[in-house]
Design a protein around this motif. Sequence first.
Motif, PDB file in Angstrom:
ATOM      1  N   GLN A   1       0.848  -1.183   0.000  1.00 22.27           N
ATOM      2  CA  GLN A   1       0.000   0.000   0.000  1.00 22.27           C
ATOM      3  C   GLN A   1       0.894   1.247   0.000  1.00 22.27           C
ATOM      4  OE1 GLN A   1      -3.544  -0.185   0.017  1.00 22.27           O
ATOM      5  NE2 GLN A   1      -3.139  -2.348  -0.381  1.00 22.27           N
ATOM      6  N   ILE A   2       1.257   1.711  -1.168  1.00 25.79           N
ATOM      7  CA  ILE A   2       2.199   2.824  -1.287  1.00 25.79           C
ATOM      8  C   ILE A   2       1.660   4.088  -0.617  1.00 25.79           C
ATOM      9  CG2 ILE A   2       3.399   4.347  -2.918  1.00 25.79           C
ATOM     10  CD1 ILE A   2       3.518   1.997  -4.847  1.00 25.79           C
ATOM     11  N   THR A   3       0.387   4.348  -0.798  1.00 25.75           N
ATOM     12  CA  THR A   3      -0.216   5.546  -0.199  1.00 25.75           C
ATOM     13  C   THR A   3      -0.080   5.526   1.319  1.00 25.75           C
ATOM     14  OG1 THR A   3      -1.826   5.667  -2.002  1.00 25.75           O
ATOM     15  CG2 THR A   3      -2.307   6.931  -0.024  1.00 25.75           C
ATOM     16  N   LYS A   4      -0.317   4.369   1.921  1.00 25.59           N
ATOM     17  CA  LYS A   4      -0.197   4.252   3.374  1.00 25.59           C
ATOM     18  C   LYS A   4       1.255   4.395   3.833  1.00 25.59           C
ATOM     19  CE  LYS A   4      -4.356   1.569   4.425  1.00 25.59           C
ATOM     20  NZ  LYS A   4      -4.905   0.359   5.065  1.00 25.59           N
ATOM     21  N   LEU A   5       2.186   3.839   3.061  1.00 26.83           N
ATOM     22  CA  LEU A   5       3.602   3.981   3.408  1.00 26.83           C
ATOM     23  C   LEU A   5       4.042   5.437   3.354  1.00 26.83           C
ATOM     24  CD1 LEU A   5       5.337   0.930   1.667  1.00 26.83           C
ATOM     25  CD2 LEU A   5       5.208   1.397   4.114  1.00 26.83           C
ATOM     26  N   ASN A   6       3.492   6.170   2.403  1.00 28.90           N
ATOM     27  CA  ASN A   6       3.845   7.584   2.264  1.00 28.90           C
ATOM     28  C   ASN A   6       3.175   8.457   3.325  1.00 28.90           C
ATOM     29  OD1 ASN A   6       5.536   7.225   0.080  1.00 28.90           O
ATOM     30  ND2 ASN A   6       3.908   7.503  -1.430  1.00 28.90           N
ATOM     31  N   LYS A   7       2.182   7.879   4.029  1.00 30.45           N
ATOM     32  CA  LYS A   7       1.462   8.655   5.032  1.00 30.45           C
ATOM     33  C   LYS A   7       1.476   7.940   6.388  1.00 30.45           C
ATOM     34  CE  LYS A   7      -1.706  10.879   1.747  1.00 30.45           C
ATOM     35  NZ  LYS A   7      -3.127  11.079   1.340  1.00 30.45           N
ATOM     36  N   LEU A   8       2.643   7.479   6.790  1.00 31.89           N
ATOM     37  CA  LEU A   8       2.743   6.820   8.090  1.00 31.89           C
ATOM     38  C   LEU A   8       2.465   7.810   9.227  1.00 31.89           C
ATOM     39  CD1 LEU A   8       5.825   4.478   7.598  1.00 31.89           C
ATOM     40  CD2 LEU A   8       3.411   3.865   7.606  1.00 31.89           C
ATOM     41  N   ASP A   9       2.885   9.045   9.055  1.00 33.14           N
ATOM     42  CA  ASP A   9       2.515  10.123   9.981  1.00 33.14           C
ATOM     43  C   ASP A   9       2.809   9.747  11.433  1.00 33.14           C
ATOM     44  OD1 ASP A   9       1.509  12.518  10.912  1.00 33.14           O
ATOM     45  OD2 ASP A   9      -0.590  11.895  10.817  1.00 33.14           O
ATOM     46  N   LEU A  10       4.028   9.287  11.705  1.00 32.55           N
ATOM     47  CA  LEU A  10       4.387   8.873  13.056  1.00 32.55           C
ATOM     48  C   LEU A  10       4.412  10.066  14.009  1.00 32.55           C
ATOM     49  CD1 LEU A  10       7.243   6.323  12.296  1.00 32.55           C
ATOM     50  CD2 LEU A  10       4.876   5.836  12.867  1.00 32.55           C
ATOM     51  N   ARG A  11       3.821   9.841  15.201  1.00 32.99           N
ATOM     52  CA  ARG A  11       3.753  10.895  16.210  1.00 32.99           C
ATOM     53  C   ARG A  11       4.057  10.320  17.589  1.00 32.99           C
ATOM     54  NH1 ARG A  11      -2.428  13.002  14.984  1.00 32.99           N
ATOM     55  NH2 ARG A  11      -2.459  12.590  12.732  1.00 32.99           N
ATOM     56  N   LYS A  12       4.495  11.201  18.476  1.00 36.60           N
ATOM     57  CA  LYS A  12       4.657  10.802  19.864  1.00 36.60           C
ATOM     58  C   LYS A  12       3.288  10.841  20.551  1.00 36.60           C
ATOM     59  CE  LYS A  12       9.460  12.218  20.459  1.00 36.60           C
ATOM     60  NZ  LYS A  12      10.408  13.064  21.246  1.00 36.60           N
ATOM     61  N   VAL A  13       3.160  10.077  21.626  1.00 33.72           N
ATOM     62  CA  VAL A  13       1.891  10.003  22.355  1.00 33.72           C
ATOM     63  C   VAL A  13       1.663  11.289  23.155  1.00 33.72           C
ATOM     64  CG1 VAL A  13       0.583   8.749  24.117  1.00 33.72           C
ATOM     65  CG2 VAL A  13       2.053   7.487  22.535  1.00 33.72           C
ATOM     66  N   ASN A  14       0.458  11.796  23.100  1.00 31.03           N
ATOM     67  CA  ASN A  14       0.051  12.933  23.913  1.00 31.03           C
ATOM     68  C   ASN A  14      -0.394  12.404  25.281  1.00 31.03           C
ATOM     69  OD1 ASN A  14      -1.417  14.994  25.205  1.00 31.03           O
ATOM     70  ND2 ASN A  14      -2.076  15.888  23.262  1.00 31.03           N
ATOM     71  N   PHE A  15       0.445  12.591  26.303  1.00 32.91           N
ATOM     72  CA  PHE A  15       0.164  12.007  27.619  1.00 32.91           C
ATOM     73  C   PHE A  15      -1.002  12.691  28.332  1.00 32.91           C
ATOM     74  CE2 PHE A  15       4.678  10.947  26.929  1.00 32.91           C
ATOM     75  CZ  PHE A  15       4.607   9.571  27.068  1.00 32.91           C
ATOM     76  N   ILE A  16      -1.307  13.913  27.953  1.00 33.54           N
ATOM     77  CA  ILE A  16      -2.444  14.601  28.559  1.00 33.54           C
ATOM     78  C   ILE A  16      -3.746  13.991  28.050  1.00 33.54           C
ATOM     79  CG2 ILE A  16      -3.662  16.802  28.771  1.00 33.54           C
ATOM     80  CD1 ILE A  16      -0.952  18.184  28.515  1.00 33.54           C
ATOM     81  N   LYS A  17      -3.780  13.719  26.751  1.00 31.72           N
ATOM     82  CA  LYS A  17      -4.969  13.123  26.145  1.00 31.72           C
ATOM     83  C   LYS A  17      -5.079  11.632  26.486  1.00 31.72           C
ATOM     84  CE  LYS A  17      -6.317  14.559  22.087  1.00 31.72           C
ATOM     85  NZ  LYS A  17      -6.447  14.781  20.630  1.00 31.72           N
ATOM     86  N   PHE A  18      -3.927  10.968  26.571  1.00 31.94           N
ATOM     87  CA  PHE A  18      -3.906   9.521  26.843  1.00 31.94           C
ATOM     88  C   PHE A  18      -3.058   9.242  28.091  1.00 31.94           C
ATOM     89  CE2 PHE A  18      -4.438   9.791  22.147  1.00 31.94           C
ATOM     90  CZ  PHE A  18      -5.700   9.234  22.066  1.00 31.94           C
ATOM     91  N   PRO A  19      -3.565   9.603  29.278  1.00 31.38           N
ATOM     92  CA  PRO A  19      -2.802   9.399  30.522  1.00 31.38           C
ATOM     93  C   PRO A  19      -2.564   7.934  30.866  1.00 31.38           C
ATOM     94  CG  PRO A  19      -5.066  10.034  31.004  1.00 31.38           C
ATOM     95  CD  PRO A  19      -4.886  10.190  29.518  1.00 31.38           C
ATOM     96  N   SER A  20      -3.270   7.042  30.200  1.00 25.06           N
ATOM     97  CA  SER A  20      -3.092   5.603  30.458  1.00 25.06           C
ATOM     98  C   SER A  20      -1.644   5.175  30.246  1.00 25.06           C
ATOM     99  CB  SER A  20      -4.002   4.788  29.545  1.00 25.06           C
ATOM    100  OG  SER A  20      -3.729   5.079  28.185  1.00 25.06           O
ATOM    101  N   VAL A  21      -0.966   5.805  29.291  1.00 29.28           N
ATOM    102  CA  VAL A  21       0.406   5.388  28.964  1.00 29.28           C
ATOM    103  C   VAL A  21       1.352   5.643  30.145  1.00 29.28           C
ATOM    104  CG1 VAL A  21       2.317   5.700  27.347  1.00 29.28           C
ATOM    105  CG2 VAL A  21      -0.037   5.773  26.517  1.00 29.28           C
ATOM    106  N   LYS A  22       1.012   6.609  30.991  1.00 28.57           N
ATOM    107  CA  LYS A  22       1.860   6.899  32.152  1.00 28.57           C
ATOM    108  C   LYS A  22       1.813   5.777  33.190  1.00 28.57           C
ATOM    109  CE  LYS A  22       0.016  11.042  32.859  1.00 28.57           C
ATOM    110  NZ  LYS A  22      -0.202  12.402  33.443  1.00 28.57           N
ATOM    111  N   ILE A  23       0.828   4.888  33.062  1.00 25.58           N
ATOM    112  CA  ILE A  23       0.732   3.737  33.970  1.00 25.58           C
ATOM    113  C   ILE A  23       1.953   2.839  33.857  1.00 25.58           C
ATOM    114  CG2 ILE A  23      -0.553   1.565  34.335  1.00 25.58           C
ATOM    115  CD1 ILE A  23      -3.127   3.164  33.859  1.00 25.58           C
ATOM    116  N   LEU A  24       2.584   2.830  32.690  1.00 29.02           N
ATOM    117  CA  LEU A  24       3.773   1.988  32.487  1.00 29.02           C
ATOM    118  C   LEU A  24       4.880   2.316  33.484  1.00 29.02           C
ATOM    119  CD1 LEU A  24       3.839   1.931  28.595  1.00 29.02           C
ATOM    120  CD2 LEU A  24       3.516  -0.051  30.094  1.00 29.02           C
ATOM    121  N   LYS A  25       4.928   3.560  33.951  1.00 35.14           N
ATOM    122  CA  LYS A  25       5.948   3.954  34.928  1.00 35.14           C
ATOM    123  C   LYS A  25       5.703   3.309  36.287  1.00 35.14           C
ATOM    124  CE  LYS A  25       6.971   8.406  32.752  1.00 35.14           C
ATOM    125  NZ  LYS A  25       7.020   9.882  32.928  1.00 35.14           N
TER     126      LYS A  25
END
Length: 387
Positions: free
Chosen positions: A286-310
Amino acid sequence: MKKKIAILGSTGSIGKYLLKIVAKEKQNFQIQLLTANKNYKELLKQTQKFNVKNVIITDPVSNKNFRKENKNKVIKIFDDFDCFSKIFKNKIDYTMSSIVGLAGLYPTLNIIEYTNTIAIANKESIICGWNLINKKLLKYKTKFIPVDSEHFSIWYALKENKNLIDKIFLTASGGPFLNLHIKNFKKIKINDALKHPNWKMGKKISIDSATMMNKVFEVIEAKKVFNISYKKLSIFINPNSYLHAIVEFKNGIIELIAHNTNMMIPIYNSLFDTKKKLNFSNKQIQITKLNKLDLRKVNFIKFPSVKILKKMPNKNSLFETILVTANDELVNQFLNKKIKFNQIISKLTKILDNKKFSKYKHISPQNIKEILKLNHYVRLKIRSNDI
């Protein structure tokens, strides 16, 4: 010679996907066992279609109904998972363990000694009981393959380079609320949370994806399965879900593993010997998808669940059982309109910080009874609001 296989949880989505593959390759497989809890009608159809001689139905009423409707007197019908020695006289080739939740841990542990390979699609079992599972895998020399798309991707990438791994990145779609402003999280309704943009999933896992707890579980799972520290595990947002994992090696090589949002791919590859020439039809890039991977870091304010890993201990502990159980109960409360969406993680964090539960960080599970007993205890405490 046909491969002999068993499917624990054959009426669920993973079991059905696997049976689709088997249906196309009937000449290569013989199904020795199928299991279900309540969906006896679907199980009956499966046994008829694949000429299965052994079934397990754990729900008493469904077991009784299956016996009434079953016309094939050759089928042996069991009601629990203590019967494997009666079914398997020799080790079978492959088992898929896909029973949902902690209910899947006991049968997974029990069947390891009867199978050469076990593919596990049950993250709760791995998160809560990995040390017990791994001990049995080593004892009976059983090969293990993770089936979650992210973990299968990592496993696939590491087959030849286990000692060179430096860091692992798991990807998350961000779910239905990736672009929703944080101020609107209080207004989220059940139907909104169930609308995953890329995957068709059950209600529980859809909510976990919306809170990103599913990704928290997957990081814990990766930590255990690949024996790597939390410091070497990270999460990237990939909105189109085409990229499943990134593995960074010590030699400077970075490997990206991508495939379409189709669980048939990891299941298919777990079932077949990867040295064999395969012909999976869904393999177009899927070339279109490969060109639009759009990698981002997690927004911890919006997704505080990820802070549980600590909060998670580095060693296997019973604390993971508290995490899984408490989240399960809170998701049920949200689905039953007892709490709001944004309360799932706030309440979960409060529970994990409670002294009566945090002490379990230092206690390693010695057997399955300890895990199931704690699971029951936590549920009672949450349901009675005694926290």
